[in-house]
Write a protein that holds these residues in place. Structure first.
Motif, mmCIF file in Angstrom:
data_model
loop_
_atom_site.group_PDB
_atom_site.id
_atom_site.type_symbol
_atom_site.label_atom_id
_atom_site.label_comp_id
_atom_site.label_asym_id
_atom_site.label_seq_id
_atom_site.Cartn_x
_atom_site.Cartn_y
_atom_site.Cartn_z
ATOM 1 N N PHE A 66 0.898 -1.270 -0.068
ATOM 2 C CA PHE A 66 0.066 0.251 -0.172
ATOM 3 C C PHE A 66 0.755 1.249 -0.077
ATOM 4 C CE2 PHE A 66 -2.542 -3.136 2.320
ATOM 5 C CZ PHE A 66 -3.367 -3.550 1.501
ATOM 6 N N ARG A 67 2.210 1.019 -0.113
ATOM 7 C CA ARG A 67 3.157 2.261 -0.118
ATOM 8 C C ARG A 67 2.795 3.085 1.183
ATOM 9 N NH1 ARG A 67 4.492 -1.084 -3.461
ATOM 10 N NH2 ARG A 67 5.521 -0.420 -5.490
ATOM 11 N N TRP A 68 2.646 2.546 2.000
ATOM 12 C CA TRP A 68 2.799 3.325 3.339
ATOM 13 C C TRP A 68 4.174 4.379 3.513
ATOM 14 C CZ3 TRP A 68 0.861 -0.764 7.916
ATOM 15 C CH2 TRP A 68 -0.626 -0.758 7.328
ATOM 16 N N VAL A 69 4.043 5.367 4.216
ATOM 17 C CA VAL A 69 5.036 6.175 4.334
ATOM 18 C C VAL A 69 5.227 6.427 5.893
ATOM 19 C CG1 VAL A 69 5.957 8.330 3.899
ATOM 20 C CG2 VAL A 69 4.966 7.353 2.003
ATOM 21 N N LEU A 74 7.699 9.246 13.522
ATOM 22 C CA LEU A 74 7.029 7.791 14.024
ATOM 23 C C LEU A 74 8.254 6.762 13.982
ATOM 24 C CD1 LEU A 74 4.861 5.973 14.877
ATOM 25 C CD2 LEU A 74 4.306 5.822 12.331
ATOM 26 N N GLY A 75 9.144 6.911 12.755
ATOM 27 C CA GLY A 75 10.073 6.094 12.777
ATOM 28 C C GLY A 75 11.203 5.917 14.007
ATOM 29 N N LEU A 76 11.390 7.276 14.463
ATOM 30 C CA LEU A 76 12.273 7.313 15.497
ATOM 31 C C LEU A 76 11.584 6.710 16.943
ATOM 32 C CD1 LEU A 76 13.981 10.987 15.026
ATOM 33 C CD2 LEU A 76 14.992 8.662 14.828
ATOM 34 N N SER A 77 10.444 7.218 17.053
ATOM 35 C CA SER A 77 9.458 6.530 18.153
ATOM 36 C C SER A 77 9.582 5.253 18.330
ATOM 37 C CB SER A 77 8.191 7.271 17.951
ATOM 38 O OG SER A 77 8.055 8.461 18.149
ATOM 39 N N MET A 78 9.510 4.429 17.194
ATOM 40 C CA MET A 78 9.553 2.894 17.192
ATOM 41 C C MET A 78 10.892 2.627 17.550
ATOM 42 S SD MET A 78 7.238 1.814 13.834
ATOM 43 C CE MET A 78 8.442 2.619 12.569
ATOM 44 N N GLU A 79 11.955 3.049 17.008
ATOM 45 C CA GLU A 79 13.210 2.783 17.637
ATOM 46 C C GLU A 79 13.564 3.038 18.950
ATOM 47 O OE1 GLU A 79 16.419 3.870 14.994
ATOM 48 O OE2 GLU A 79 15.366 3.098 13.231
ATOM 49 N N PHE A 80 12.991 4.341 19.613
ATOM 50 C CA PHE A 80 13.224 4.616 20.937
ATOM 51 C C PHE A 80 12.595 3.769 21.850
ATOM 52 C CE2 PHE A 80 11.604 7.106 24.693
ATOM 53 C CZ PHE A 80 12.815 7.870 24.986
ATOM 54 N N PRO A 273 13.836 16.299 13.782
ATOM 55 C CA PRO A 273 14.120 14.601 14.070
ATOM 56 C C PRO A 273 14.735 14.351 12.205
ATOM 57 C CG PRO A 273 11.562 15.195 13.474
ATOM 58 C CD PRO A 273 12.535 16.578 13.894
ATOM 59 N N ARG A 274 15.775 13.358 12.561
ATOM 60 C CA ARG A 274 16.571 12.890 11.648
ATOM 61 C C ARG A 274 16.347 11.198 11.413
ATOM 62 N NH1 ARG A 274 19.685 16.550 13.785
ATOM 63 N NH2 ARG A 274 21.067 14.714 14.403
ATOM 64 N N TRP A 275 15.632 10.701 10.464
ATOM 65 C CA TRP A 275 15.583 9.385 10.529
ATOM 66 C C TRP A 275 15.856 8.580 9.286
ATOM 67 C CZ3 TRP A 275 11.262 6.192 8.856
ATOM 68 C CH2 TRP A 275 11.306 4.888 9.220
ATOM 69 N N ALA A 276 16.337 7.604 9.036
ATOM 70 C CA ALA A 276 16.664 6.774 8.054
ATOM 71 C C ALA A 276 16.839 5.208 8.495
ATOM 72 C CB ALA A 276 17.959 7.039 7.535
ATOM 73 N N PRO A 277 15.666 4.667 7.852
ATOM 74 C CA PRO A 277 15.813 2.968 8.464
ATOM 75 C C PRO A 277 16.814 2.482 7.981
ATOM 76 C CG PRO A 277 13.581 3.765 7.055
ATOM 77 C CD PRO A 277 14.594 5.091 6.965
ATOM 78 N N HIS A 278 17.239 1.699 9.122
ATOM 79 C CA HIS A 278 18.527 0.845 8.805
ATOM 80 C C HIS A 278 18.334 -0.480 9.650
ATOM 81 C CE1 HIS A 278 19.477 2.075 13.055
ATOM 82 N NE2 HIS A 278 19.058 3.325 12.752
#
Length: 278
Positions: A66-69, A74-80, A273-278
């Motif tokens: 579904f091409r979620w973005v 939010l990405g940082l919150s999941m890693e936090f 906030p700076r986030w790049a999935p890794h």
């Protein structure tokens, strides 16, 4: 057919490699350190992998199909959340050692009893001891054994009796830990699949096989971790307690480090906030 076989093989072994990420190993070690059988530890790893796979399929599938973005915050919150979870797991292990230092301090009755200094048969003294996972200190005697409570009259034993009818509740913790880790890593895995596999159906198959590889990899890791713990537990309860203490300290330290990096270096709690999935 060859392309599909290569895809399945690659996904499986990359999933096994993913299970060896340091934060994953630290988290399961804090849980496995409470289990003294290899079979029980492997079950913990399997449940962790199941929770991780479920999240990968849900979130990763949404990104692929579904091409979620995923917004940066939010990405940082999941890693936090991974850092917070490691802190909680570490504190849970360390809480077992309240009173342990006093019971083993030099010159205490417990240390004298352990070295044979003045504690004869029937002498009442104090030192740290365990009932399964529960470690505590109180006066008691040996030869004959004089204990102020029955082995089942401990907080963990009472919890077992109260929640035992609710099913395998001890597996809930690794399941939740696996789900949290899956939230933190699902975006990176899904974006990698998007960049290399054009067919959405093959992409979802890759995510599924990747998850199966993660389950197998974590089962092997937890079983390997449990071998010295089980051997040490049979030889010396004190060694098993030290392993649990060390895993708690490492989990707490790494969790605090991750939380600080995500919160302040990567900007979760700042305006950029700076986030790049890794």
């Amino acid at each position: 057919m060859i392309g599909l076989l290569a895809l399945v093989t690659l996904g499986f072994f990359l999933g096994m490699r993913h299970a060896t990420d340091p934060d994953h190993v630290i988290a399961v070690t804090t849980i496995v350190s409470r289990h003294r059988t290899v079979r029980g530890a492997a079950a913990i790893g399997a449940v962790w992998g199941l929770g991780h796979t479920l999240t990968i399929l849900v979130v990763g599938g949404g990104i692929v199909l579904f091409r979620w973005v995923i917004p940066a915050r939010l990405g940082l919150s999941m890693e936090f959340a991974v850092g917070v979870m490691l802190v909680v797991l570490g504190l849970a292990n360390l809480r077992s050692f309240r009173g342990l230092v006093g019971g083993l301090a030099p010159g205490s009755a417990g240390s004298r009893a352990g070295t044979g200094g003045g504690a004869g048969p029937g002498t009442v003294h104090s030192h740290a001891h365990s009932h399964g996972d529960y470690v505590h200190v109180h006066p008691h005697g040996h030869d004959p054994e004089v204990h102020p409570h029955a082995p089942e009259a401990t907080p963990l034993a009472r919890l077992d009796r109260r929640l035992g009818g609710l099913g395998p509740y001890q597996l809930l913790r690794p399941l939740v830990v696996g789900v949290v880790h899956g939230l933190a890593g699902s975006a990176a895995v899904a974006l990698l699949v998007l960049a290399t596999i054009a067919d959405p159906r093959w992409s979802v198959l890759y995510l599924l096989v990747f998850g199966v590889g993660t389950i197998v990899g974590m089962m092997l890791i937890t079983a390997a971790i449990a071998v010295p713990i089980a051997a040490g537990g049979r030889r010396s309860a004190a060694l098993a307690h030290r392993i649990r203490l060390a895993s708690g300290v490492v989990s707490l330290a790494v969790g605090l480090l991750i939380a600080y990096r995500i919160g302040f270096v990567d900007g979760l709690f700042t305006g950029a906030p700076r986030w790049a999935p890794h």
